[in-house]
Design a protein around this motif. Structure first.
Motif, PDB file in Angstrom:
ATOM      1  N   ASP A  98      90.809  41.854  53.913  1.00  0.00           N
ATOM      2  CA  ASP A  98      90.475  40.824  54.821  1.00  0.00           C
ATOM      3  C   ASP A  98      90.667  39.438  54.389  1.00  0.00           C
ATOM      4  O   ASP A  98      91.261  38.592  55.287  1.00  0.00           O
ATOM      5  CB  ASP A  98      88.986  41.043  55.055  1.00  0.00           C
ATOM      6  N   SER A 156      93.465  47.866  58.763  1.00  0.00           N
ATOM      7  CA  SER A 156      93.593  46.575  59.328  1.00  0.00           C
ATOM      8  C   SER A 156      95.012  46.098  59.952  1.00  0.00           C
ATOM      9  O   SER A 156      94.997  45.594  61.025  1.00  0.00           O
ATOM     10  CB  SER A 156      93.380  45.711  58.321  1.00  0.00           C
ATOM     11  N   LYS A 159      94.973  47.768  63.464  1.00  0.00           N
ATOM     12  CA  LYS A 159      94.054  47.099  64.399  1.00  0.00           C
ATOM     13  C   LYS A 159      94.916  45.589  65.004  1.00  0.00           C
ATOM     14  O   LYS A 159      94.896  45.046  66.047  1.00  0.00           O
ATOM     15  CB  LYS A 159      92.837  46.578  63.908  1.00  0.00           C
ATOM     16  N   GLU A 247      94.150  37.833  62.611  1.00  0.00           N
ATOM     17  CA  GLU A 247      93.242  38.290  61.652  1.00  0.00           C
ATOM     18  C   GLU A 247      92.167  37.142  61.269  1.00  0.00           C
ATOM     19  O   GLU A 247      92.787  35.901  61.228  1.00  0.00           O
ATOM     20  CB  GLU A 247      94.210  38.470  60.223  1.00  0.00           C
ATOM     21  N   ALA A 385      86.541  51.236  63.121  1.00  0.00           N
ATOM     22  CA  ALA A 385      87.264  50.124  63.324  1.00  0.00           C
ATOM     23  C   ALA A 385      86.848  49.210  64.551  1.00  0.00           C
ATOM     24  O   ALA A 385      86.618  48.237  64.717  1.00  0.00           O
ATOM     25  CB  ALA A 385      88.760  50.234  63.474  1.00  0.00           C
ATOM     26  N   VAL A 393      87.112  44.487  59.332  1.00  0.00           N
ATOM     27  CA  VAL A 393      87.587  45.831  59.564  1.00  0.00           C
ATOM     28  C   VAL A 393      87.303  46.494  58.290  1.00  0.00           C
ATOM     29  O   VAL A 393      86.933  47.603  57.832  1.00  0.00           O
ATOM     30  CB  VAL A 393      88.842  45.866  60.062  1.00  0.00           C
ATOM     31  N   GLY A 394      88.055  45.842  57.233  1.00  0.00           N
ATOM     32  CA  GLY A 394      88.201  46.489  55.872  1.00  0.00           C
ATOM     33  C   GLY A 394      86.778  46.515  55.157  1.00  0.00           C
ATOM     34  O   GLY A 394      86.513  47.608  54.596  1.00  0.00           O
TER      35      GLY A 394
END
Length: 468
Positions: A98, A156, A159, A247, A385, A393-394
């Motif tokens: 992340d 990730s 996503k 992100e 997720a 997410v991570g």
């Protein structure tokens, strides 16, 4: 939080598609026209599928034969390795992913993995037992840290480089592409072992566990190639241009540590039950690399053991076909229901092994086990997720894998002893009892999911949509 999506010409489709819920062919068309970033994430996914699972299928045999550990200590060592992969994901790998972003996290992860694999394979060359064992165990830890960063970064990446229309298929393809790599590695591995063993005048049909270092060096070359491709083609420009969802790095808040603790996913009782009840059936996945290599090489004729990777390679072949199909045709099904069906099939497959060793039943077991896995594996990833806020997410993936960590760590503590008890090398064997015990453990998962189904389905968010 609702993710902020930007328009991207590489993922846009005609207005008629955008205004309605796209059908299967529309979703496939969108996904295959996806950004370069999505496919560069998957080239690492593919390469690591070859190398990681190629290593994993032979690690217990390597630790026993080349490093010089006992059967029980060898299974314990690989259980430690696989468990540390999951623990790293939970305690820091997701956070690193992340913080660094997909591209840089992948660079760090693959570089660390490459070094760990080189030192692991080279450890038997150090001479003294202390140095060999020390280097082997240290290398396992290094590889585990790299893999613990890599896996959340891959999730990730899907996503970030897919949108709400293609997310389900994106995760399905992530899982399927990994399994294409596993199948490729499984097909090549026996040939690499046979060639390497032949250089020393040994035939794998006489010694089913010979030539493992040859296969490992091949997988190291694959790791180096995928790192070079990543560094040369996955540039910052590509990452910024192709990103669909921004992100978002975790940002400090003014809330107290008690409030932060309450917001952790493990404080959600339904989520915690959902991921924990899968622990019993997940022990069967651990047995695929802790128990099956020794079971096949000990209980079956040498010519069968020499091709163990090919038998194991049936799993990814089924997954490659099964996961996208199940994802396409069950996308509207509740995750809980897919978990019940999938874990039931997975557990029941073990009953095919509760007879005297039979090659046909062994092959049928691998196929049925794989079908069960295909029913629920990628949907589980999608579920985790989907509920994770942007930028976390991570972390959520790491927390969701804590039961998998427990399954791998605890399974390794008894797998070697159970093998020596029921499938000893060169002595009277009773593998039927071994698999009855493992079936009794695995069936707990679907029974628990059935018992808690209504409670799990009661999880409704403020928008009124059930996430269970």
């Amino acid at each position: 939080a609702t993710p902020h999506l930007r328009k991207d010409s590489r993922l846009s489709t005609p207005e008629t598609i955008a205004e309605r819920d796209p059908g299967l062919m529309d979703r496939l068309r969108i996904l295959f026209a996806a950004s370069r970033g999505f496919w560069l994430v998957n080239q690492i996914n593919f390469g690591d599928g070859i190398a990681y699972f190629g290593f994993l299928a032979l690690m217990t045999l390597f630790m026993e034969r080349d490093v010089g550990l006992s059967t029980n200590l060898a299974t314990t060592a690989i259980s430690f390795f696989s468990g540390m992969v999951t623990l790293t994901m939970a305690l820091g790998g997701g956070w690193v992913s992340d913080r660094l972003g997909v591209r840089r996290a992948l660079t760090v992860a693959v570089s660390v993995i490459l070094l760990g694999r080189i030192f692991f394979v080279g450890s038997p060359l150090l001479g003294t037992e202390l140095l060999i064992h020390g280097m082997a165990w240290t290398s396992l830890l290094v590889m585990a840290v790299g893999e613990g960063i890599l896996q959340p970064a891959l999730y990730s990446g899907v996503k970030v480089f897919t949108d709400k229309r293609t997310a389900t298929l994106g995760y399905a393809f992530l899982y399927s592409i990994m399994n294409v790599g596993i199948a490729a590695g499984a097909w090549i591995s026996p040939k690499a072992r046979e060639w390497w063993a032949g250089r020393g005048g040994v035939a794998t049909t006489d010694d089913p566990a010979a030539g493992i270092s040859g296969a490992f060096w091949f997988f190291i070359i694959i790791t180096l190639v995928m790192l070079l491709v990543h560094l040369n083609f996955f540039t910052r420009r590509v990452e910024e241009r192709d990103r669909v969802e921004e992100e978002v790095a975790p940002t400090p808040t003014e809330s107290s540590w008690i409030e932060r603790l309450k917001n952790l996913p493990i404080m959600d009782s339904r989520f915690l039950f959902f991921i924990s009840i899968l622990l019993p059936v997940r022990t069967l996945f651990a047995h695929q690399f802790l128990t099956m290599p020794h079971y096949v090489t000990r209980a079956f004729p040498p010519e069968v053991g020499a091709k163990w990777e090919w038998i194991n390679g049936l799993n990814p072949l089924v997954i490659v076909i099964g996961v996208p199909l199940f994802a396409m045709f069950t996308a509207r099904k509740k995750v809980v229901d897919m978990m019940i069906v999938g874990t039931t099939v997975t557990a029941l497959s073990t009953l095919l092994l509760v007879t005297a060793p039979n090659v046909k039943l062994l092959l049928a077991y691998v196929i049925l086990f794989s079908l069960g896995e295909a029913m629920w594996s990628s949907r589980f990833l999608e579920y985790v997720a989907d509920i994770a806020p942007p930028g976390r997410v991570g972390i959520y993936m790491g927390v969701a894998n804590i039961p998998w960590f427990l399954a791998k760590m605890t399974t390794g503590l008894y797998a070697g002893r159970m093998l020596d008890m029921f499938v000893p090398a060169g002595a009277e064997q009773s593998p039927e009892t071994l698999w009855w015990i493992y079936f009794a453990i695995a069936i707990i998962s679907p029974i628990g999911l059935i018992a808690g189904r209504k409670w799990l389905l009661a999880r409704v968010h403020n928008d009124g949509v059930s996430q269970a």
